[in-house]
Design a protein around this motif. Structure first.
Motif, mmCIF file in Angstrom:
data_model
loop_
_atom_site.group_PDB
_atom_site.id
_atom_site.type_symbol
_atom_site.label_atom_id
_atom_site.label_comp_id
_atom_site.label_asym_id
_atom_site.label_seq_id
_atom_site.Cartn_x
_atom_site.Cartn_y
_atom_site.Cartn_z
ATOM 1 N N ARG A 1 -3.861 5.031 5.241
ATOM 2 C CA ARG A 1 -3.664 6.929 5.193
ATOM 3 C C ARG A 1 -2.412 7.553 5.114
ATOM 4 N NH1 ARG A 1 -6.220 8.805 10.593
ATOM 5 N NH2 ARG A 1 -7.925 6.724 10.923
ATOM 6 N N CYS A 2 -2.136 8.420 4.129
ATOM 7 C CA CYS A 2 -0.353 8.476 4.066
ATOM 8 C C CYS A 2 -0.020 9.824 5.873
ATOM 9 C CB CYS A 2 -0.282 9.476 2.489
ATOM 10 S SG CYS A 2 1.487 9.613 3.011
ATOM 11 N N CYS B 1 1.790 13.160 3.527
ATOM 12 C CA CYS B 1 0.453 14.069 2.685
ATOM 13 C C CYS B 1 -1.033 13.942 3.093
ATOM 14 C CB CYS B 1 0.855 14.008 0.995
ATOM 15 S SG CYS B 1 0.268 12.280 0.341
ATOM 16 N N CYS C 1 1.740 5.454 -1.218
ATOM 17 C CA CYS C 1 1.254 6.284 -1.626
ATOM 18 C C CYS C 1 1.852 6.947 -3.247
ATOM 19 C CB CYS C 1 1.587 7.089 -0.531
ATOM 20 S SG CYS C 1 1.027 8.794 -0.614
ATOM 21 N N TYR D 1 -2.738 11.601 2.088
ATOM 22 C CA TYR D 1 -3.920 11.079 1.361
ATOM 23 C C TYR D 1 -4.301 9.950 1.696
ATOM 24 C CZ TYR D 1 -5.009 8.914 -3.475
ATOM 25 O OH TYR D 1 -5.907 8.469 -4.488
ATOM 26 N N THR D 2 -5.964 9.582 0.922
ATOM 27 C CA THR D 2 -6.752 8.425 2.819
ATOM 28 C C THR D 2 -7.303 7.431 1.220
ATOM 29 O OG1 THR D 2 -6.813 10.030 4.714
ATOM 30 C CG2 THR D 2 -8.870 8.384 4.096
ATOM 31 N N TRP E 1 4.789 4.346 2.629
ATOM 32 C CA TRP E 1 4.272 3.122 2.938
ATOM 33 C C TRP E 1 2.705 4.048 3.378
ATOM 34 C CZ3 TRP E 1 5.243 0.324 -0.839
ATOM 35 C CH2 TRP E 1 6.287 -0.307 -0.809
ATOM 36 N N ARG E 2 1.795 3.757 2.502
ATOM 37 C CA ARG E 2 0.536 4.163 3.335
ATOM 38 C C ARG E 2 -0.324 3.445 4.441
ATOM 39 N NH1 ARG E 2 -4.310 5.172 -0.254
ATOM 40 N NH2 ARG E 2 -2.921 3.504 -1.558
ATOM 41 N N ASN F 1 1.679 9.608 -3.889
ATOM 42 C CA ASN F 1 2.386 10.888 -4.031
ATOM 43 C C ASN F 1 3.204 11.141 -2.835
ATOM 44 O OD1 ASN F 1 -0.188 12.101 -4.869
ATOM 45 N ND2 ASN F 1 -1.182 12.226 -3.046
ATOM 46 N N CYS F 2 4.104 9.956 -2.587
ATOM 47 C CA CYS F 2 4.859 9.869 -1.195
ATOM 48 C C CYS F 2 6.562 8.770 -1.311
ATOM 49 C CB CYS F 2 5.171 10.183 0.039
ATOM 50 S SG CYS F 2 3.403 12.015 -0.005
ATOM 51 N N SER G 1 1.109 -0.947 -0.059
ATOM 52 C CA SER G 1 0.641 -0.146 0.056
ATOM 53 C C SER G 1 1.192 1.186 -0.083
ATOM 54 C CB SER G 1 -0.994 -0.080 1.189
ATOM 55 O OG SER G 1 0.208 -0.333 2.538
#
Ligand SMILES: [Zn+2]
Ligand SMILES: [Zn+2]
Length: 708
Positions: free
Chosen positions: A431-432, A435, A414, A437-438, A420-421, A416-417, A412
Motif C-alpha cells: 500500500r502506498c 496516494c 509506488c 495505491y494498493t 515506497w509502498r 504514482n509517487c 516495492s
C-alpha cells in the motif's frame, strides 16, 4: 409664488439601501472582497443573508463598511444591484470580534475573505433557508433546560502549591498571552478548569482548544463533571452536520458556556468570550494543511488581542516560537508573553529515568533478527516478570516499509509517487501511504521472477509479531502484545476497546505509533520505549529535533503516572546518534536547555522565530512545468522583494516530489521582518493570480509553514 410641485413618489429602488455582503467566491475570480446587494432596510454587520450569485442562491454575511463601494471598484448604481433574497434574522449577527478575526485571517494567510468567513460557519447553514433555521432554533430552545438555578459547584481537588501560584498570577494579570509550561501530569488541566470557572462565574464564555478529536470526549466529560448546570458543547469534524450546527448556534446565541474543540473551533462565534485555552499548543495539528493554511494557535493569540481577553497556551514542550516569545529579554527572548510554570508532577511522581541505547554497538544481523536491542529486550522481560506493562513506540505502521528482491534489487516502489509502498502482512498487500495505491503482494519479483522477495525494515505490525514471538510471561505462555495505529483503529470503537484492555491489564506490551503518545493515561505502564526515534532527525525539516523532543517527552509522560510505580519507571530510546544534544537534554528533562541550543542554531541559520517564512507550492504534470511557473512568479516579484528586504529562494522539488502522478515543487520566501513579508505578499499575490497559469497547474501559498 407658485406652489411646489407635488412630491414625486420615489422609486422603491432608491429607498432600498446598499449592503456589502461577503460570499464564498473562488479566490481566482477576482471577487474576493464584499459584493454589493440591495436590501429594503439597513442590515447590521454580521447578519446572515441569502443572496443571488450568478444563477445560484448562496449564504452570505453582511460585512462592515456599508457606505463604501464593494470589491467591484466603482460604486455600482442601485439599479444594477440585485436584491438580498432572505435575511436570516432569527439569528443575532456574528459578533464584531469574530469578523475582525476573519478579516485578519484572510489577509494574513492570503485567502479570500468570503472563503475564510463562510468556511468558519457551520456547514449545515448553507443547506437550509430561514424557515428551516427558525424551526431548528425553536427545537434547540425547547431542548435547553429552562434557566438552571445557580450552578452547583462540584468538588474540586485542592490545588498544589505550583497551581496556586499560577492561579494567583492569572487572577492579578491584565489580559495577555500566558504560556503555561508544565510537565505531563503537573496539573495543567486543573488550571484550565479553575480559570474557566472564574470566567463562567463572571458571566463570560470560555473556549478550549485541543489538538485531537480523540481527546475531546475525555476532556468534555471532565468539564461537565466539574460544571454541572453549565452548558459545555464540542466543535470538531467528527460531529454530524446537524449536531455541529446545534453546537455552533449555542455558541453564537451565548447559550453555551464553554466550547471545546479542535482547530476549527478557534472560529466559534462567542458573544461573551472571556478566555481561550490552547492545550498542547505545540501540536502540529493546530495548523490547517489545506485551503486557508491557518494556525489555530496563532489565531487564538490574535483573537485574544482583538477581544482583550487572556489566552493560556499550555504545553510540556512549547513550540520554539512560543518559548522565545515567553522568554524574558534578559534571557535572550522576546518577552512578549508571560511564562507560568508547573514544575512538579501532582502526587510527587518522578519523571521516568531516560536510558539511551547506542545502536552502533550491535551487529546489523542481530538487529535484523531481534525486534529491539538486547538491553531493551531484557528490560521488557523484567517488566513481564513483575507483571508490569510496557509501551513500545514506533512511528511507522505496516509490516515493513518496503519489499525487496534479493536477486535483482527490485523494490516495492509506488508507480504514482516517489515513495515506497508499504508491506501489510495482514492482508498481504502493498500500500502506498501517500496516494493509497494498493495491490496484492506479487508471488515473485516482477522484474526477474525470483520467488524470494523480502521485507526490509520494520513497521508496527512486524514489531508486534516479533515481540509476541520472543517474549514469554512468567508462566511460560506467550506475552500478550496489543497494537494501536491507524490500521488497527480504523473500525469505530476499536481504539476504545484496545485502550480498555490495556487498562484492564489484558495487554503486557502495547505497540503503537504516535497515536498512543498523546493524552491517553496509562496507569500501569512503567516502561516506554522509542525504538526508531531518530529517523526523524535526518529529515530536511528544520523542526525535526523540536518535534522529536516533544514526542519523546510526551511518550515518556505515559509512564509512571501511578505513584506506586513512579520510582521505577523508565523511558528507553534507541538511537544511532546518541551524541545528539537532544538526548542529553532529554535525560536531564531539561527543556529550557534544549530550547536554548535549538534557538541558538535557528538564530545562526536565520530560521523561525528569527525569520518569517512563506512557502509557495505548485503542483503540475511535470516537475519542469511546476518549477517554471514558480520561476515566473519569482521574476515578477523580484524587484518588490529586493525593495522590502525579502528573499525569494529558487524553486526546488518538494521532499516527496511526486504524489499520485502529480509533480510538486516549492519556493521559499523569507524575511527577517514579519510586516515586510506581509507587505510583500499583499502586493505580490494579486500579480500571481494574474500570471499565465496552465490549466493543470495548481498553486497555493502557505504563510508560516510548519515544514519546508
Ligand atoms: Zn528480482
Ligand atoms: Zn503512491
Amino acid at each position: 409664488m407658485s406652489e411646489q410641485p407635488p412630491a414625486v413618489p420615489r422609486p422603491p429602488v432608491a429607498e432600498a439601501c446598499r449592503v456589502r455582503v461577503i460570499v464564498d467566491t473562488p479566490q481566482h475570480s477576482g471577487l474576493s472582497g464584499p459584493l454589493d446587494y440591495l436590501s429594503p432596510h439597513p442590515l447590521e454587520a454580521g447578519t446572515l443573508v441569502r443572496v443571488p450569485l450568478g444563477r445560484r442562491e448562496v449564504l452570505g454575511i453582511v460585512w462592515d463598511g456599508g457606505g463604501e463601494p464593494g470589491a467591484g471598484g466603482e460604486a455600482p448604481t442601485p439599479e444594477s444591484l440585485r436584491a438580498v433574497i432572505e435575511v436570516l434574522d432569527a439569528l443575532p449577527p456574528v459578533p464584531r470580534g469574530w469578523r475582525e478575526l476573519v478579516d485578519f485571517a484572510a489577509s494574513y494567510y492570503q485567502r479570500g475573505l468570503g472563503e475564510v468567513a463562510l468556511a468558519a460557519l457551520a456547514p449545515e447553514l448553507r443547506q437550509i433557508n430561514g424557515t428551516q433555521l427558525a424551526r431548528r432554533l425553536k427545537r434547540l430552545r425547547s431542548r435547553l433546560s429552562p434557566g438552571a438555578e445557580a450552578p452547583a459547584t462540584a468538588e474540586r481537588p485542592v490545588p498544589s502549591e505550583d497551581q496556586r501560584e499560577v492561579l494567583q498570577a492569572l487572577s492579578q494579570s491584565t489580559p495577555r498571552v500566558h504560556l503555561l509550561h508544565g510537565l505531563t501530569g503537573s496539573g495543567k488541566t486543573e488550571v484550565y478548569l479553575r480559570e474557566s470557572q472564574r470566567m463562567l462565574d463572571a458571566g463570560r464564555q470560555a473556549l478550549v482548544l485541543v489538538p485531537e478529536i480523540n481527546l475531546t470526549p475525555q476532556l468534555e466529560a471532565r468539564f461537565l463533571e466539574r460544571f454541572p448546570g453549565r452548558r459545555v458543547v464540542s466543535l470538531h469534524s467528527g460531529l454530524t452536520p446537524a449536531l455541529r450546527l446545534r453546537h455552533w448556534l449555542m455558541a453564537l446565541l451565548g447559550e453555551a458556556d464553554l466550547v471545546l474543540g479542535t482547530r476549527m473551533a478557534v472560529f466559534a462565534p462567542m458573544p461573551r468570550l472571556g478566555l481561550i485555552v490552547v492545550d498542547e499548543e505545540h501540536d502540529p495539528s493546530y495548523k490547517q494543511q489545506e485551503g486557508a493554511r491557518y494556525s489555530a494557535r496563532d489565531l487564538a493569540v490574535m483573537r485574544s488581542r482583538i477581544e482583550q481577553i487572556p489566552v493560556l497556551l499550555g504545553s510540556a514542550t512549547p513550540s520554539l516560537e512560543t518559548w522565545h516569545n515567553a522568554l524574558p529579554a534578559a534571557e535572550g527572548g522576546a518577552g512578549r508573553y508571560s511564562r507560568l510554570t508547573l514544575a512538579h508532577r501532582i502526587g510527587g511522581g518522578a519523571l521516568p529515568a531516560v536510558r539511551v541505547v547506542d545502536m552502533n554497538r550491535f551487529p546489523a544481523k542481530l538487529l535484523r533478527e531481534q525486534p529491539v536491542a538486547p538491553p531493551l529486550m531484557d528490560a521488557l522481560r523484567e517488566r513481564l516478570a513483575r507483571g508490569e506493562q510496557s509501551l513500545v513506540f514506533l512511528n511507522r505502521r505496516g509490516y515493513a516499509p518496503v519489499l525487496q528482491c534479493l536477486e535483482c534489487g527490485w523494490k516495492s516502489g509506488c508507480p504514482n509517487c516517489s515513495a515506497w509502498r508499504v508491506f501489510h502482512k495482514q492482508d498481504r498487500s502493498l500500500r502506498c501511504h501517500h496516494c493509497g495505491y494498493t495491490q496484492t503482494v506479487p508471488r515473485a519479483c516482477p522484474e526477474c521472477g525470483n520467488a524470494d522477495i523480502q521485507p526490509v525494515g520494520r513497521g508496527t505490525e512486524r514489531l508486534e509479531e516479533q515481540l509476541a514471538q520472543s517474549l514469554l510471561r512468567a508462566d511460560g505462555s506467550p506475552a500478550r502484545v496489543g497494537r494501536i495505529d491507524a490500521d488497527t483503529t480504523r473500525e469505530r470503537g476499536k481504539l476504545e476497546a484496545t485502550l480498555a484492555s490495556v487498562h484492564a491489564g489484558d495487554v503486557d506490551v502495547l505497540v503503537g505509533t504516535q497515536m498512543v503518545a498523546k493524552g491517553h493515561d496509562f496507569r500501569r505502564i512503567t516502561l516506554v520505549a522509542a525504538v526508531n526515534s531518530d529517523s526523524a532527525l535526518f529529515s530536511s525539516d528544520f523542526r525535526a529535533a523540536e518535534r522529536l523532543y516533544a514526542l519523546l517527552m510526551q511518550a515518556a509522560g505515559r509512564a509512571g503516572r501511578d505513584a506506586r510505580h513512579a520510582g521505577q519507571s523508565e523511558m528507553w530510546v534507541q538511537t544511532w546518534s546518541p551524541q545528539h544534544s537532544l538526548y542529553a537534554s532529554l535525560q536531564r528533562h531539561d527543556f529550557p536547555g534544549f530550547a536554548r541550543g535549538q534557538l541558538d542554531e535557528r538564530r545562526i541559520a536565520g530560521l523561525p522565530p528569527f525569520a518569517h517564512l512563506a512557502l509557495v507550492r505548485a503542483d503540475a504534470r511535470t516537475q519542469d512545468a511546476a518549477q517554471q511557473w514558480l520561476a515566473q512568479a519569482s521574476a515578477w516579484g523580484s524587484d518588490l522583494a529586493a525593495s522590502l528586504g525579502v528573499v525569494i529562494y529558487p524553486a526546488v522539488p518538494t521532499p516527496i516530489q511526486r504524489v499520485a502522478n502529480v509533480e510538486r515543487a516549492q519556493m521559499l520566501v523569507e524575511s527577517a521582518s514579519r510586516p515586510a513579508l506581509q507587505r510583500f505578499l499583499a502586493q505580490w499575490m494579486p500579480g500571481l493570480h494574474a500570471l499565465r497559469t496552465p490549466r493543470v497547474l495548481r498553486w497555493a501559498v502557505d504563510v508560516d509553514p510548519l515544514a519546508i
